[in-house]
Design a protein around this motif. Structure first.
Motif, short mmCIF file in Angstrom:
data_model
loop_
_atom_site.label_atom_id
_atom_site.label_comp_id
_atom_site.label_asym_id
_atom_site.label_seq_id
_atom_site.Cartn_x
_atom_site.Cartn_y
_atom_site.Cartn_z
N ASP A 24 29.57 -52.10 -22.41
CA ASP A 24 30.11 -52.57 -23.68
C ASP A 24 29.54 -51.71 -24.81
OD1 ASP A 24 31.07 -53.95 -25.85
OD2 ASP A 24 29.84 -55.74 -25.53
N GLY A 81 30.94 -57.95 -26.81
CA GLY A 81 30.92 -58.99 -25.80
C GLY A 81 31.98 -58.84 -24.72
N GLN A 82 32.63 -57.68 -24.64
CA GLN A 82 33.62 -57.44 -23.60
C GLN A 82 33.70 -55.93 -23.35
OE1 GLN A 82 37.35 -58.99 -25.11
NE2 GLN A 82 37.23 -57.80 -27.00
N ASN A 85 36.37 -61.60 -24.12
CA ASN A 85 35.35 -62.45 -24.72
C ASN A 85 35.99 -63.71 -25.29
OD1 ASN A 85 36.48 -61.79 -27.23
ND2 ASN A 85 34.91 -60.29 -27.74
#
Length: 318
Positions: free
Chosen positions: A179, A184-185, A258
């Protein structure tokens, strides 16, 4: 009970193409050692698909050999219906190039880039085609197009040694350390860049001459951009033709989303993606238009983006 019934009815009526699908194609292994590796990579993709709530379909996993060409063609026909969510096609194995025609090696008859391009023509949903094989570079020229991301392990058909990108890409797609922008993804672009860097580190650490150089194409110009043209998630070099840089679309595809991404409605996500690509295209013009005009256009895009994120966070974006 009424709420549960409503949810059940919604799921039953939902368009299957509104769920991402990962089509994993295990090619002819050649040796048992390669076969074991390819199965491991395929297993990582299935695990990532499950974690992301995507459907996973595998071609070429059956024991005892078989002819997988027809199975691949049928799987593309079955999963290529129209919809918002992408079809990810992951080609794992070996490739060949005879100076004219690149092919992906299957058990039974192989499939050429031109044949695969023909099979993909009816597909209307977004496509991510990841060719992790040797001699895969020419597949970009054959498969590149609007609404598609195409990544290859090599930059030409002449890089014919075993390609290792597939291992690192399968590992990177669900690895939080991939990432790069810390949102967060892991996007497809981030996984690609991480995998390409790990591939080159393998050759450096083994003091070997690198025999694969990965490319990614998502602007439809059939050229592809080398991984080492990127700094972070942005391409810092441009082709002489002045075509838009690759990467913006690939950075919008996430197999495992996310929480904020999941809260967005498909309509809001589509508009967000359009605005982000518009901002990327505008940045490429910086220095070629007056500053006042540049910043006025950029401000308009950024304000609408901020409103979209605000509304989706408050629940109004559903």
């Amino acid at each position: 009970m009424p709420a549960l019934l409503a949810l059940t009815l919604c799921l039953a009526l939902a368009d299957p193409a509104d769920r991402s699908c990962v089509l994993i194609v295990e090619g002819a292994p050649g040796t048992p050692e390669y076969g074991a590796e390819f199965r491991r990579w395929a297993g990582l993709w299935r695990a990532a698909a499950e974690k992301g709530g995507a459907e996973a379909v595998t071609v070429g996993e059956a024991e005892g050999g078989g002819v997988d060409r027809d199975a691949l063609k049928q799987a593309l026909a079955d999963k290529g219906t129209a919809g918002r969510e992408p079809l990810w096609i992951v080609l794992i194995g070996h490739g060949t190039f005879d100076g004219r025609e690149p092919k992906f090696n299957l058990r039974g008859p192989d499939v050429s880039a031109a044949e695969l391009a023909d099979w993909l023509k009816p597909i209307k949903r977004p496509l991510a085609i990841l060719d992790c094989t040797s001699s895969s570079g020419p597949f970009i020229n054959a498969l590149s197009g609007e609404g598609r991301v195409v990544a290859t392990a090599t930059r030409s058909g002449d890089e014919q040694n075993f390609a290792r990108l597939g291992q690192y890409l399968a590992e990177a797609i669900a690895d939080p350390t991939s990432d790069l922008d810390k949102d967060g993804q892991v996007s497809l672009l981030e996984a690609f860049l991480t995998a390409a860097a790990r591939t080159q580190e393998f050759y450096r650490s083994k003091a070997r001459l690198a025999t694969e150089h990965a490319l990614i194409d998502d602007n439809g110009d059939k050229l592809g951009t080398p991984a080492d043209w990127f700094r972070g998630i942005h391409a810092t070099k441009r082709v002489k033709s002045g075509a838009a840089a690759d990467g913006a679309r690939a950075h919008q595809l996430h197999l495992i989303k996310n929480d904020r991404e999941q809260r967005m409605s498909p309509e809001v996500r589509d508009r967000r993606d359009q605005l982000e690509r518009a901002a990327s295209d505008l940045r490429a013009t910086k220095g070629t238009i007056p500053d006042d005009a540049y910043y006025a256009r950029l401000e308009k895009i950024m304000v609408e983006l901020a409103r979209l994120y605000r509304d989706s966070s408050s629940g109004d974006g559903r």
